[in-house]
Design an enzyme around this catalytic site. Structure first.
Site, PDB file in Angstrom:
ATOM      1  N   LYS A 162       5.077  29.158  69.062  1.00 39.17           N
ATOM      2  CA  LYS A 162       4.058  30.012  69.676  1.00 39.17           C
ATOM      3  C   LYS A 162       3.695  31.248  68.862  1.00 39.17           C
ATOM      4  CE  LYS A 162       4.359  27.693  73.565  1.00 39.17           C
ATOM      5  NZ  LYS A 162       5.458  26.841  73.131  1.00 39.17           N
ATOM      6  N   GLU A 233      10.270  32.528  77.719  1.00 42.05           N
ATOM      7  CA  GLU A 233       9.510  32.899  76.526  1.00 42.05           C
ATOM      8  C   GLU A 233       8.241  33.658  76.912  1.00 42.05           C
ATOM      9  OE1 GLU A 233       8.493  30.855  72.265  1.00 42.05           O
ATOM     10  OE2 GLU A 233       8.111  29.714  74.072  1.00 42.05           O
ATOM     11  N   HIS A 237       6.451  38.299  76.792  1.00 40.97           N
ATOM     12  CA  HIS A 237       5.110  38.851  76.518  1.00 40.97           C
ATOM     13  C   HIS A 237       4.674  39.895  77.544  1.00 40.97           C
ATOM     14  CE1 HIS A 237       3.901  35.902  73.368  1.00 40.97           C
ATOM     15  NE2 HIS A 237       4.743  35.121  74.014  1.00 40.97           N
TER      16      HIS A 237
HETATM   17  C1  IKT Z   1       2.116  26.145  75.379  1.00 40.59           C
HETATM   18  O1  IKT Z   1       3.093  25.450  75.733  1.00 40.59           O
HETATM   19  O2  IKT Z   1       1.307  25.786  74.540  1.00 40.59           O
HETATM   20  C2  IKT Z   1       1.969  27.502  75.959  1.00 40.59           C
HETATM   21  C3  IKT Z   1       1.998  27.548  77.455  1.00 40.59           C
HETATM   22  C4  IKT Z   1       0.611  27.440  77.995  1.00 40.59           C
HETATM   23  C5  IKT Z   1       0.177  26.040  78.051  1.00 40.59           C
HETATM   24  C6  IKT Z   1      -1.263  25.966  78.410  1.00 40.59           C
HETATM   25  C7  IKT Z   1      -1.604  24.657  79.025  1.00 40.59           C
HETATM   26  C8  IKT Z   1      -2.958  24.746  79.645  1.00 40.59           C
HETATM   27  C9  IKT Z   1      -3.251  23.725  80.674  1.00 40.59           C
HETATM   28  O3  IKT Z   1      -2.480  22.765  80.861  1.00 40.59           O
HETATM   29  O4  IKT Z   1      -4.304  23.870  81.309  1.00 40.59           O
HETATM   30  C10 IKT Z   1       2.540  28.900  77.913  1.00 40.59           C
HETATM   31  C11 IKT Z   1       1.969  30.061  77.240  1.00 40.59           C
HETATM   32  N1  IKT Z   1       3.934  28.951  77.759  1.00 40.59           N
END
Ligand code: IKT
Length: 368
Positions: A162, A233, A237
């Site tokens: 991330k 995680e 933030h």
């Molecule tokens: C991630 O795992 O990429 C980050 C997570 C957010 C995922 C977004 C999925 C969007 C959706 O399914 O509509 C998070 C920031 N941990």
């Protein structure tokens, strides 16, 4: 494309869901998987159903979740001492109540103290390695890449990390990766990943991009146990928290924080690598990319629709905003693991064409 033989490092949420989703995609054969205590390797193809059944819901086995982080004991075994010892030693708190946990609970699993080295030893017959490892220590994944390069691995490595700052750490190792013949695809989950690619595509209407706004929604009631790591995680933030404080929080402290927010956490200006990945693809300045979202751990409904909005100016002087939207019915697991495997396939195409080095999701889209 010929059959792609791939390995998954980590059998938490992301590792398991990737294995599951791969069964619905053409040309992908899972040949190896490991967690901190065990490894399963079968070059003719793992029995994925058996492996999933043996490891599902077995939180003692899976230190990673859909975001590749550790639900219960963050970073202590896999990551904090980094490198070999982190992944290959560990052990503390893994087996509980005398039960077999994780990969060793599978009939295909073998106990080992050196899971990553065991996979590296077989890597001649592996086209791609998906790193579903915790990365609460920022340089952990770059150091795992270094180990594969040190063993002259030729193939694809892909992660779903991330944080923006990790991309530079991979770039620092690019020469090493190139010499080895590694195509490293970084930040290939949802954000960064799927949504970064969507931004790169949405930018094509413009000659100048002013702003990219990524706004995600995740409902995680039934997936909460499996994804405690991503929640931890994400907490890092929030205002007043960082990676270290989030890592040190007990489960009870996390529950208390979630209670304070009635189960709904909202995030703004997250350090997500979509920014540097769009900048290195020449699309816009990293400063013009904003990532935020809403996580509801008490409902499976998305609390907000996931959107990517790209604002820019066209060649003929119009200003506009192109918006990419995910259906509320699609889950985080679908939107992380489907794209990760899609980028893995793109990585293999590039690797077979002799393109080595570090690639972000936007590099695998139309150029800007
Ligand atoms: C991630 O795992 O990429 C980050 C997570 C957010 C995922 C977004 C999925 C969007 C959706 O399914 O509509 C998070 C920031 N941990």
């Amino acid at each position: 494309m010929d059959d792609i033989r791939f390995a998954v490092l980590g059998t938490g949420g992301i590792g398991r869901r990737t294995l599951e989703v791969s069964q619905h995609k053409d040309g992908l054969t899972a040949v190896a998987a490991c967690d901190r205590n065990g490894v399963a390797i079968d070059h003719s193809g793992l029995d994925v159903d058996e492996l999933l059944e043996a490891t599902e819901g077995n939180i003692a086995s899976g230190p990673e979740d859909a975001s590749g982080t550790t639900p219960a004991t963050p970073a202590d075994d896999y990551a904090s001492d980094g490198g070999a010892a982190a992944v290959e030693g560990g052990g503390g708190g893994v087996k509980q109540h005398g039960e077999q946990a994780g990969i060793v609970a599978s009939s295909q699993g073998e106990p080992t103290e050196t899971p990553i080295d065991d996979i590296i030893a077989e890597s001649d017959a592996i086209d791609a390695v998906l790193l579903a490892l915790p990365n609460l220590e920022h340089d952990f994944i770059p150091r795992v890449a270094e180990r594969f390069a040190g063993a002259d691995y030729e193939g694809v490595m892909i992660d779903v990390l991330k944080r923006s700052r990790v991309i530079g750490m991979l770039d620092d190792r690019e020469d090493l990766l190139k010499e080895s013949g590694i195509t490293f695809v970084c930040g290939a989950g949802a954000t960064p990943g799927f949504l970064t690619g969507a931004a790169a595509l949405a930018a094509q209407s413009f000659v100048e991009v002013e702003e990219v706004e990524i706004w995600w929604g995740v409902g995680l009631k039934s997936g909460y146990e499996d994804n405690r790591g991503t929640v931890r995680e994400d907490i890092a933030h929030l205002d007043g928290y960082d990676i270290e404080t989030a890592r040190e929080m007990s489960e009870a402290e996390i529950e208390a924080l979630i209670d304070e927010h009635d189960g709904v956490l909202e995030f703004h200006d997250m350090e997500h690598a979509d920014d540097v990945l769009l900048e290195r693809a020449g699309i816009c300045d990293a400063d013009d990319v904003h990532v935020g979202g809403v996580l509801d751990v008490r409902s499976d409904e998305k609390p907000t629709t996931t959107t990517v909005s790209v604002t820019g100016t066209t060649f003929d002087g119009e200003t506009g905003t192109n918006t990419f939207e995910l259906d509320d019915a699609t889950s985080m697991e679908a939107n992380v693991n489907g794209p990760a495997l899609g980028y893995l396939k793109a990585g293999v195409r590039n690797n077979r064409a002799g393109h080595y080095g570090v690639f972000g999701p936007a590099d695998l889209m139309p150029g800007f």
